[in-house]
Design a protein around this motif. Structure first.
Motif, PDB file in Angstrom:
ATOM      1  N   HIS A  98      42.507  47.273  72.084  1.00 28.82           N
ATOM      2  CA  HIS A  98      42.386  48.663  71.925  1.00 28.82           C
ATOM      3  C   HIS A  98      42.580  49.128  70.238  1.00 28.82           C
ATOM      4  N   TYR A  99      43.644  48.434  69.592  1.00 28.06           N
ATOM      5  CA  TYR A  99      43.955  48.889  68.397  1.00 28.06           C
ATOM      6  C   TYR A  99      42.735  48.888  67.321  1.00 28.06           C
ATOM      7  N   SER A 103      42.517  52.020  66.000  1.00 35.43           N
ATOM      8  CA  SER A 103      43.490  52.476  64.640  1.00 35.43           C
ATOM      9  C   SER A 103      42.980  51.670  63.254  1.00 35.43           C
ATOM     10  N   ALA A 104      42.386  50.595  63.587  1.00 34.81           N
ATOM     11  CA  ALA A 104      42.313  49.895  62.479  1.00 34.81           C
ATOM     12  C   ALA A 104      40.939  50.110  61.747  1.00 34.81           C
ATOM     13  N   TYR A 151      50.892  45.445  58.125  1.00 31.75           N
ATOM     14  CA  TYR A 151      51.169  45.259  59.734  1.00 31.75           C
ATOM     15  C   TYR A 151      50.660  43.998  60.118  1.00 31.75           C
ATOM     16  N   TRP A 152      49.335  43.448  60.076  1.00 33.65           N
ATOM     17  CA  TRP A 152      48.610  42.273  60.417  1.00 33.65           C
ATOM     18  C   TRP A 152      49.432  41.015  59.745  1.00 33.65           C
ATOM     19  N   GLU A 153      49.921  41.185  58.602  1.00 30.79           N
ATOM     20  CA  GLU A 153      50.548  39.782  58.089  1.00 30.79           C
ATOM     21  C   GLU A 153      51.712  39.664  58.924  1.00 30.79           C
ATOM     22  N   SER A 154      52.597  40.730  59.001  1.00 30.60           N
ATOM     23  CA  SER A 154      53.871  40.674  59.864  1.00 30.60           C
ATOM     24  C   SER A 154      53.441  40.070  61.160  1.00 30.60           C
ATOM     25  N   GLN A 173      38.127  40.595  69.187  1.00 28.85           N
ATOM     26  CA  GLN A 173      37.861  41.856  68.949  1.00 28.85           C
ATOM     27  C   GLN A 173      38.490  42.416  67.340  1.00 28.85           C
ATOM     28  N   MET A 174      39.785  41.863  67.085  1.00 27.43           N
ATOM     29  CA  MET A 174      40.265  41.898  65.749  1.00 27.43           C
ATOM     30  C   MET A 174      39.430  41.236  64.679  1.00 27.43           C
ATOM     31  N   SER A 175      38.613  40.340  64.894  1.00 27.53           N
ATOM     32  CA  SER A 175      38.060  39.789  63.718  1.00 27.53           C
ATOM     33  C   SER A 175      37.098  40.666  62.958  1.00 27.53           C
TER      34      SER A 175
END
Length: 222
Positions: A98-99, A103-104, A151-154, A173-175
Motif C-alpha cells: 500500500h505504501y 506514499s511513494a 528510506y528505501w536504501e535503509s 508493486q514497489m518496482s
C-alpha cells in the motif's frame, strides 16, 4: 479467462509481470496512450475512471494496482508470492503493497508535473511558471524524494527484498516507484542497494516475459 486491460507504458505492466510469475493464464486487451499521454476514452467502457491498470475476471472488474495484486494473489497464488499469515514478513508485505501508491508515487508525480509545467506554459508567462515550478521542486518535491529514497536504501539494507529475504508481490508493486525514481527522481549509484534490487528484479525471467508481451516500457529501461 482473466483479461488485463493493458495501457502501454503504464502500471499495468506490473500486472502482466505478476501473472507471468504465477503462470496464470490471461489475455491482454491493448490500449494506446493518446498524444497527451492520457489513456483513451475506450477504457471508460471498462471502468468509469478510464485508467489503467484494470482487470476483468469471472464477472468482476477490479482497478487499482494494490487491489488487483491482492485479488490475483488471493485467487490464483495458492500461497505463492505472499508471506505466511501472522508473521513479521506478512506485515511488511501489506505495508509495502500500500505504501507504493499511497506514499511513494505522489512526490514522483509532483516531480513530473512541475518538470513539465514550464514546457507547456504559454511563452508570455513561461519565465514565471519556471520560477514557481523550480521553487516547488527545490523547496519541497526533491527533499521529499530524497527522504523516500534514503528510506528505501535503509530498508533494503535489512533484507534482500522489501518484505524480507524472499521475493514477493510487494516487490512487484514497489518496482514502479523505484523505476520512476531511477528515471527522473535521482535514484542513482548513490543508492547501491536499491540499484541492486532493481537489477535482481529486471533479471527475473517472468519480468522479461511480461515485457515481451506488454510492449515498450520506457520507465523500466531507465
Amino acid at each position: 479467462m482473466l483479461t488485463v486491460h493493458h495501457l502501454n507504458n503504464s502500471r499495468s505492466q506490473r500486472v502482466l509481470w505478476l501473472l507471468e510469475e504465477l503462470g496464470t493464464p490471461y489475455e491482454i486487451k491493448r490500449y494506446q496512450r493518446q498524444p497527451d499521454m492520457m489513456a483513451p476514452k475506450e477504457l471508460r467502457a471498462v471502468h468509469p475512471l478510464g485508467k489503467s491498470p484494470v482487470i476483468t475476471d469471472n464477472g468482476n472488474t477490479i482497478a487499482e494496482s494494490g487491489a488487483i495484486i491482492e485479488y490475483i494473489v488471493g485467487t490464483y497464488g495458492d500461497g505463492r508470492l505472499i508471506p505466511p499469515p501472522n508473521t513479521p514478513e506478512r506485515l511488511r508485505y501489506t505495508y509495502w503493497l500500500h505504501y507504493a501508491e499511497g506514499s511513494a508515487m505522489p512526490p514522483l508525480l509532483l516531480k513530473l508535473l512541475f518538470s513539465m509545467m514550464p514546457q507547456r506554459a504559454p511563452a508570455l508567462v513561461r519565465p514565471l511558471v519556471k520560477m514557481v515550478a523550480s521553487g516547488a521542486l527545490t523547496g519541497f518535491v526533491d527533499p521529499q524524494l530524497k527522504l523516500h529514497m534514503d528510506y528505501w536504501e535503509s530498508e533494503l539494507g535489512k533484507a534482500a527484498y522489501f518484505a524480507g529475504d524472499e521475493f514477493t508481490a510487494a516487490d512487484i508493486q514497489m518496482s514502479f516507484p523505484l523505476e520512476a525514481a531511477a528515471s527522473r527522481g535521482g535514484l542513482d549509484q548513490r543508492y547501491p542497494k536499491a540499484q541492486a534490487w532493481l537489477e535482481r528484479l529486471h533479471a527475473r525471467p517472468a519480468y522479461n516475459r511480461a515485457l515481451e508481451k506488454g510492449g515498450p516500457y520506457e520507465i523500466g529501461k531507465a
